[in-house]
Design an enzyme around this catalytic site. Structure first.
Site, PDB file in Angstrom:
ATOM      1  N   SER A  29     -46.149  23.916  61.061  1.00  0.00           N
ATOM      2  CA  SER A  29     -45.730  24.304  59.718  1.00  0.00           C
ATOM      3  C   SER A  29     -46.939  24.779  58.900  1.00  0.00           C
ATOM      4  CB  SER A  29     -45.011  23.123  59.059  1.00  0.00           C
ATOM      5  OG  SER A  29     -44.383  23.514  57.871  1.00  0.00           O
ATOM      6  N   HIS A  76     -42.854  28.426  61.298  1.00  0.00           N
ATOM      7  CA  HIS A  76     -41.445  28.538  60.893  1.00  0.00           C
ATOM      8  C   HIS A  76     -41.350  28.992  59.439  1.00  0.00           C
ATOM      9  CE1 HIS A  76     -40.861  24.278  58.942  1.00  0.00           C
ATOM     10  NE2 HIS A  76     -42.044  24.789  58.666  1.00  0.00           N
TER      11      HIS A  76
END
Length: 316
Positions: free
Chosen positions: A86, A109
Site C-alpha cells: 500500500s 493498490h
C-alpha cells in the site's frame, strides 16, 4: 510517543544514517510528523539508507514521508526487508536505488477511505480519492517509467509483486539474497494477499515459535492503542473535573502528561483567583471613594455669613 519498530540512527562515520520503518504508517505507527522531525538529523549527509517492512497505513502520512525523502540532496537507498504494501510501497519509490531480497514483496493498490454522511459527503470522498490516486500514480511512474494506464491497472487489481516482478516492472532496481522477516502483520484487510504470507500469521492466541528477533507487531500495536486511549480519557476527565472540557484537545495535541495538565490547570486557577481578589479590592476602594465624593459637605463659614447678612440680625 516513539514506537519500538521505527528508529533512525546515525551509524559509523563512514556509513550513511539509517531509517528503519517496521510498522504501520500513520498515528499508531510511523507518523509523518515524527519522521520529518527525525529526518533533520540527516542534514548534510551524502547518502541515507531506508529499510522498510510495513503493511501500509495513512496515505497522507505516507505521501509526506515520500516527498520528504525525494527533497533530500542525499542519495537515498531503500531496502524492502519484507513487505512494502500500500502506501509503504510509495515510500519505497523515493529511493534512488530500491533493493529487494528475493523473498520480499511489493503491493500496489487503489487508495481507499471510509466515509459516513450524505451523498455530498460521499462525492467529496470519491473526489479526494481520485486526486490522491493521481499523486500515487506519479510516484510509481517516476520510478518505474511505466505509463499511467499500466500503473492504474496494476493499482486497480491490488497487485502483489515478488521481488523479481518488481525489478522487471521497474519498481525495484536489484535483488539480494533472501532474508528472514523480522515482523508479522495482519494482512486480512487486503483482498489478494498471497496465501504464503497469510499462512505465516499465527492463529489468534497462538504463541510464535520463532527466534527472539521475530516480533508480534499486532500485540505491540494493541498495547500502544490501549495506552493512547487511556491517556486521552484521563486528560478529558481532568479537564471535565476542572470545568474546562474544551481544554482537553489542545493538551492532547501537545502530548502533555496528566501531571503537567493538572499543574497547568491549578496554576491557571490560582492566577484567576488572585486576579479576582485584586479586582474585588480595587472595586471596593473605588466604591468607597465614589460614596465619599457624593456625600454633601457643610460649609459653616457660608452659613454664618448668610445669617449675619439678614436684616435685624446683630442689632440692639
Amino acid at each position: 510517543m516513539k514506537k519500538s519498530w521505527y528508529r533512525m540512527r546515525a551509524k559509523a562515520a563512514d556509513q550513511p544514517p539509517e531509517i528503519a520503518i517496521y510498522d504501520e504508517i500513520g498515528a499508531y505507527g510511523v507518523s509523518a510528523k515524527a519522521f520529518l522531525e527525525d529526518l533533520k538529523s540527516a542534514d548534510g549527509a551524502e547518502s541515507i539508507t531506508v529499510r522498510i517492512n510495513s503493511p501500509g497505513g495513512s496515505v497522507f502520512d505516507g505521501l509526506a514521508i515520500h516527498n520528504a525523502l525525494k527533497r533530500l540532496d542525499a542519495r537515498v537507498t531503500v531496502f524492502v526487508d519484507g513487505i512494502a504494501a500500500s502506501i509503504a510501497s510509495v515510500i519505497a519509490m523515493a529511493g534512488d536505488e530500491v533493493i529487494m531480497p528475493e523473498n520480499a514483496m511489493l503491493m500496489i493498490h487503489d487508495p481507499s477511505g471510509i466515509v459516513m454522511g450524505t451523498a455530498s459527503d460521499m462525492r467529496s470522498m470519491a473526489e479526494a480519492l481520485e486526486k490522491t490516486k493521481a499523486g500515487l500514480v506519479t510516484a510509481y511512474r517516476e520510478k518505474s517509467g511505466l505509463s499511467d494506464a499500466e500503473i492504474e491497472q496494476i493499482m486497480a487489481n491490488e497487485t502483489w509483486l515478488t521481488a523479481n516482478e518488481a525489478v522487471e516492472k521497474g519498481f525495484a532496481d536489484r535483488l539480494e539474497e533472501p532474508v528472514k522477516m523480522a515482523a508479522y502483520f495482519d494482512l486480512s484487510q487486503y483482498d489478494n494477499a498471497p496465501e504464503q504470507l497469510i499462512a505465516k500469521l499465527p492463529a489468534q492466541g497462538e504463541a510464535h515459535n520463532e527466534p527472539n528477533n521475530v516480533v508480534d507487531l499486532m500485540a505491540i500495536r494493541s498495547q500502544v492503542r490501549g495506552a493512547t486511549l487511556a491517556y486521552v480519557n484521563e486528560i478529558h476527565e481532568i479537564c471535565n473535573l476542572a470545568g474546562v472540557p474544551d481544554r482537553a484537545l489542545p493538551f492532547i495535541n501537545k502530548e502533555m502528561s496528566a501531571v503537567a495538565v493538572r499543574q497547568a490547570l491549578i496554576k491557571e486557577r490560582a492566577d484567576n483567583d488572585e486576579a479576582l481578589i485584586i479586582n474585588h479590592r480595587h472595586g471596593a476602594d473605588l466604591s468607597r471613594s465614589t460614596e465619599e465624593s457624593a456625600r454633601p459637605t457643610i460649609n459653616t463659614q457660608a452659613i454664618y455669613a448668610a445669617r449675619n447678612a439678614q436684616p435685624g440680625k446683630g442689632e440692639s
